[in-house]
Design a protein around this motif. Sequence first.
Motif, PDB file in Angstrom:
ATOM      1  N   ALA A   1      62.028 -73.123  79.966  1.00  0.00           N
ATOM      2  CA  ALA A   1      62.610 -72.520  81.171  1.00  0.00           C
ATOM      3  C   ALA A   1      64.131 -72.480  81.060  1.00  0.00           C
ATOM      4  CB  ALA A   1      62.175 -73.296  82.415  1.00  0.00           C
ATOM      5  N   ARG A   2      64.731 -73.537  80.526  1.00  0.00           N
ATOM      6  CA  ARG A   2      66.184 -73.575  80.335  1.00  0.00           C
ATOM      7  C   ARG A   2      66.625 -72.440  79.416  1.00  0.00           C
ATOM      8  NH1 ARG A   2      69.008 -75.070  76.250  1.00  0.00           N
ATOM      9  NH2 ARG A   2      67.299 -76.166  75.231  1.00  0.00           N
ATOM     10  N   ILE A   3      65.890 -72.239  78.328  1.00  0.00           N
ATOM     11  CA  ILE A   3      66.211 -71.160  77.391  1.00  0.00           C
ATOM     12  C   ILE A   3      66.071 -69.804  78.088  1.00  0.00           C
ATOM     13  CG2 ILE A   3      65.426 -69.974  75.296  1.00  0.00           C
ATOM     14  CD1 ILE A   3      64.737 -72.829  74.204  1.00  0.00           C
ATOM     15  N   GLY A   4      65.022 -69.646  78.879  1.00  0.00           N
ATOM     16  CA  GLY A   4      64.818 -68.402  79.598  1.00  0.00           C
ATOM     17  C   GLY A   4      65.969 -68.086  80.550  1.00  0.00           C
ATOM     18  N   GLU A   5      66.465 -69.090  81.250  1.00  0.00           N
ATOM     19  CA  GLU A   5      67.598 -68.878  82.156  1.00  0.00           C
ATOM     20  C   GLU A   5      68.846 -68.469  81.372  1.00  0.00           C
ATOM     21  OE1 GLU A   5      67.628 -68.658  85.395  1.00  0.00           O
ATOM     22  OE2 GLU A   5      65.546 -69.276  85.645  1.00  0.00           O
ATOM     23  N   ALA A   6      69.054 -69.092  80.217  1.00  0.00           N
ATOM     24  CA  ALA A   6      70.219 -68.743  79.397  1.00  0.00           C
ATOM     25  C   ALA A   6      70.086 -67.332  78.823  1.00  0.00           C
ATOM     26  CB  ALA A   6      70.395 -69.772  78.282  1.00  0.00           C
TER      27      ALA A   6
ATOM     28  N   MET B   1      48.869 -65.171  78.422  1.00  0.00           N
ATOM     29  CA  MET B   1      48.585 -66.548  77.997  1.00  0.00           C
ATOM     30  C   MET B   1      48.793 -67.530  79.142  1.00  0.00           C
ATOM     31  SD  MET B   1      50.085 -66.719  74.148  1.00  0.00           S
ATOM     32  CE  MET B   1      49.761 -65.383  73.009  1.00  0.00           C
ATOM     33  N   CYS B   2      48.127 -68.672  79.006  1.00  0.00           N
ATOM     34  CA  CYS B   2      48.227 -69.730  80.002  1.00  0.00           C
ATOM     35  C   CYS B   2      47.980 -71.072  79.310  1.00  0.00           C
ATOM     36  CB  CYS B   2      47.216 -69.503  81.129  1.00  0.00           C
ATOM     37  SG  CYS B   2      45.482 -69.477  80.577  1.00  0.00           S
TER      38      CYS B   2
ATOM     39  N   PHE C   1      58.781 -65.005  66.625  1.00  0.00           N
ATOM     40  CA  PHE C   1      58.456 -66.066  67.573  1.00  0.00           C
ATOM     41  C   PHE C   1      56.958 -65.985  67.810  1.00  0.00           C
ATOM     42  CE2 PHE C   1      62.920 -65.133  68.582  1.00  0.00           C
ATOM     43  CZ  PHE C   1      63.458 -66.403  68.458  1.00  0.00           C
ATOM     44  N   ILE C   2      56.237 -67.045  67.450  1.00  0.00           N
ATOM     45  CA  ILE C   2      54.786 -67.065  67.582  1.00  0.00           C
ATOM     46  C   ILE C   2      54.437 -67.775  68.882  1.00  0.00           C
ATOM     47  CG2 ILE C   2      52.604 -67.663  66.478  1.00  0.00           C
ATOM     48  CD1 ILE C   2      54.527 -65.754  64.838  1.00  0.00           C
ATOM     49  N   HIS C   3      53.867 -67.025  69.817  1.00  0.00           N
ATOM     50  CA  HIS C   3      53.463 -67.552  71.119  1.00  0.00           C
ATOM     51  C   HIS C   3      52.014 -68.014  71.003  1.00  0.00           C
ATOM     52  CE1 HIS C   3      56.924 -65.734  73.455  1.00  0.00           C
ATOM     53  NE2 HIS C   3      57.059 -65.229  72.233  1.00  0.00           N
ATOM     54  N   ILE C   4      51.740 -69.230  71.465  1.00  0.00           N
ATOM     55  CA  ILE C   4      50.410 -69.818  71.321  1.00  0.00           C
ATOM     56  C   ILE C   4      49.966 -70.404  72.656  1.00  0.00           C
ATOM     57  CG2 ILE C   4      49.004 -71.540  70.118  1.00  0.00           C
ATOM     58  CD1 ILE C   4      51.049 -71.441  67.825  1.00  0.00           C
ATOM     59  N   GLY C   5      48.724 -70.127  73.034  1.00  0.00           N
ATOM     60  CA  GLY C   5      48.182 -70.695  74.262  1.00  0.00           C
ATOM     61  C   GLY C   5      46.717 -70.350  74.427  1.00  0.00           C
ATOM     62  N   SER C   6      46.279 -70.351  75.669  1.00  0.00           N
ATOM     63  CA  SER C   6      44.912 -69.976  76.029  1.00  0.00           C
ATOM     64  C   SER C   6      44.998 -68.691  76.841  1.00  0.00           C
ATOM     65  CB  SER C   6      44.270 -71.091  76.857  1.00  0.00           C
ATOM     66  OG  SER C   6      44.200 -72.288  76.092  1.00  0.00           O
ATOM     67  N   THR C   7      43.854 -68.122  77.154  1.00  0.00           N
ATOM     68  CA  THR C   7      43.848 -66.918  77.990  1.00  0.00           C
ATOM     69  C   THR C   7      42.577 -66.868  78.815  1.00  0.00           C
ATOM     70  OG1 THR C   7      44.265 -64.532  78.033  1.00  0.00           O
ATOM     71  CG2 THR C   7      42.751 -65.331  76.337  1.00  0.00           C
ATOM     72  N   THR C   8      42.675 -66.213  79.958  1.00  0.00           N
ATOM     73  CA  THR C   8      41.507 -65.950  80.789  1.00  0.00           C
ATOM     74  C   THR C   8      41.164 -64.462  80.752  1.00  0.00           C
ATOM     75  OG1 THR C   8      42.920 -65.681  82.741  1.00  0.00           O
ATOM     76  CG2 THR C   8      41.992 -67.884  82.340  1.00  0.00           C
ATOM     77  N   PHE C   9      41.961 -63.686  79.994  1.00  0.00           N
ATOM     78  CA  PHE C   9      41.745 -62.244  79.879  1.00  0.00           C
ATOM     79  C   PHE C   9      40.749 -61.958  78.751  1.00  0.00           C
ATOM     80  CE2 PHE C   9      45.712 -62.481  82.085  1.00  0.00           C
ATOM     81  CZ  PHE C   9      45.797 -61.327  82.846  1.00  0.00           C
TER      82      PHE C   9
ATOM     83  N   THR D   1      58.414 -68.888  78.607  1.00  0.00           N
ATOM     84  CA  THR D   1      57.447 -69.624  79.429  1.00  0.00           C
ATOM     85  C   THR D   1      56.123 -68.883  79.572  1.00  0.00           C
ATOM     86  OG1 THR D   1      58.389 -68.679  81.460  1.00  0.00           O
ATOM     87  CG2 THR D   1      59.215 -70.849  80.748  1.00  0.00           C
ATOM     88  N   ARG D   2      55.987 -67.734  78.946  1.00  0.00           N
ATOM     89  CA  ARG D   2      54.732 -66.988  79.037  1.00  0.00           C
ATOM     90  C   ARG D   2      53.599 -67.743  78.352  1.00  0.00           C
ATOM     91  NH1 ARG D   2      57.275 -61.512  76.717  1.00  0.00           N
ATOM     92  NH2 ARG D   2      58.097 -63.100  75.329  1.00  0.00           N
ATOM     93  N   ALA D   3      53.922 -68.437  77.273  1.00  0.00           N
ATOM     94  CA  ALA D   3      52.923 -69.206  76.522  1.00  0.00           C
ATOM     95  C   ALA D   3      53.316 -70.682  76.569  1.00  0.00           C
ATOM     96  CB  ALA D   3      52.869 -68.724  75.078  1.00  0.00           C
ATOM     97  N   PRO D   4      52.339 -71.576  76.482  1.00  0.00           N
ATOM     98  CA  PRO D   4      52.656 -73.006  76.508  1.00  0.00           C
ATOM     99  C   PRO D   4      53.528 -73.471  75.340  1.00  0.00           C
ATOM    100  CG  PRO D   4      50.318 -72.655  76.927  1.00  0.00           C
ATOM    101  CD  PRO D   4      50.893 -71.333  76.522  1.00  0.00           C
ATOM    102  N   VAL D   5      53.393 -72.801  74.196  1.00  0.00           N
ATOM    103  CA  VAL D   5      54.162 -73.162  72.998  1.00  0.00           C
ATOM    104  C   VAL D   5      54.669 -71.890  72.342  1.00  0.00           C
ATOM    105  CG1 VAL D   5      54.065 -74.200  70.685  1.00  0.00           C
ATOM    106  CG2 VAL D   5      52.801 -75.252  72.564  1.00  0.00           C
ATOM    107  N   VAL D   6      55.916 -71.923  71.901  1.00  0.00           N
ATOM    108  CA  VAL D   6      56.477 -70.845  71.103  1.00  0.00           C
ATOM    109  C   VAL D   6      57.046 -71.488  69.839  1.00  0.00           C
ATOM    110  CG1 VAL D   6      58.161 -68.970  70.981  1.00  0.00           C
ATOM    111  CG2 VAL D   6      57.061 -69.514  73.174  1.00  0.00           C
TER     112      VAL D   6
END
Length: 194
Positions: free
Chosen positions: A62-67, A22-23, A165-173, A92-97
Amino acid sequence: MKNDIKLIDYLATRRSVPAFQMCEPGPSTAELEQILTLAVRVPDHGKIAPWRFVVYRGADRARIGEALLAMALEKNPELSEEMIGVERARFTRAPVVIGVISTAGPHVKIPEWEQLMSAGAVCLNLLMAANAHGYVANWLTEWFAYDEKAYPLLGIKPGEKVAGFIHIGSTTFPVTERPRPALSDVVTWVGGEG
């Protein structure tokens, strides 16, 4: 996904996209409100809404990812560089979780199992609502969904559980198909022929 696709065609091709594919862009606040409004239209015996949402966006991901990385390193100080990167990028893999949090519990009339299934239905509705708005989505749990030490970090209260956890975004794949079960393996017919 086009908004004018027929529901039967959508259901025949519905597919989750891996979060790491996702992006940007992700849904706007207005789109998220529409997605969440659609998501709550699920079976809910007793109309008790035994679930709630936590929306993770922006720099807080990103803060959550570091923790989460710090917690993972505490459990396993020998994490590989690859796994350090994976842990750091969880949100941070998806714009919204969107965290779907089950608030199921004892009820005078509604079995807890039915409350849990309603939370699962919300997760699926989130996937479909995100797709209807032109985004890709994926329903994940991962280790921190089951680690209550992570719950305060994620905004989860005591007694609650993570439905997903529902990850939502766009993709180029390219969105590819995966094997599905054969009906003969998962269906039992009871009764006469139709």
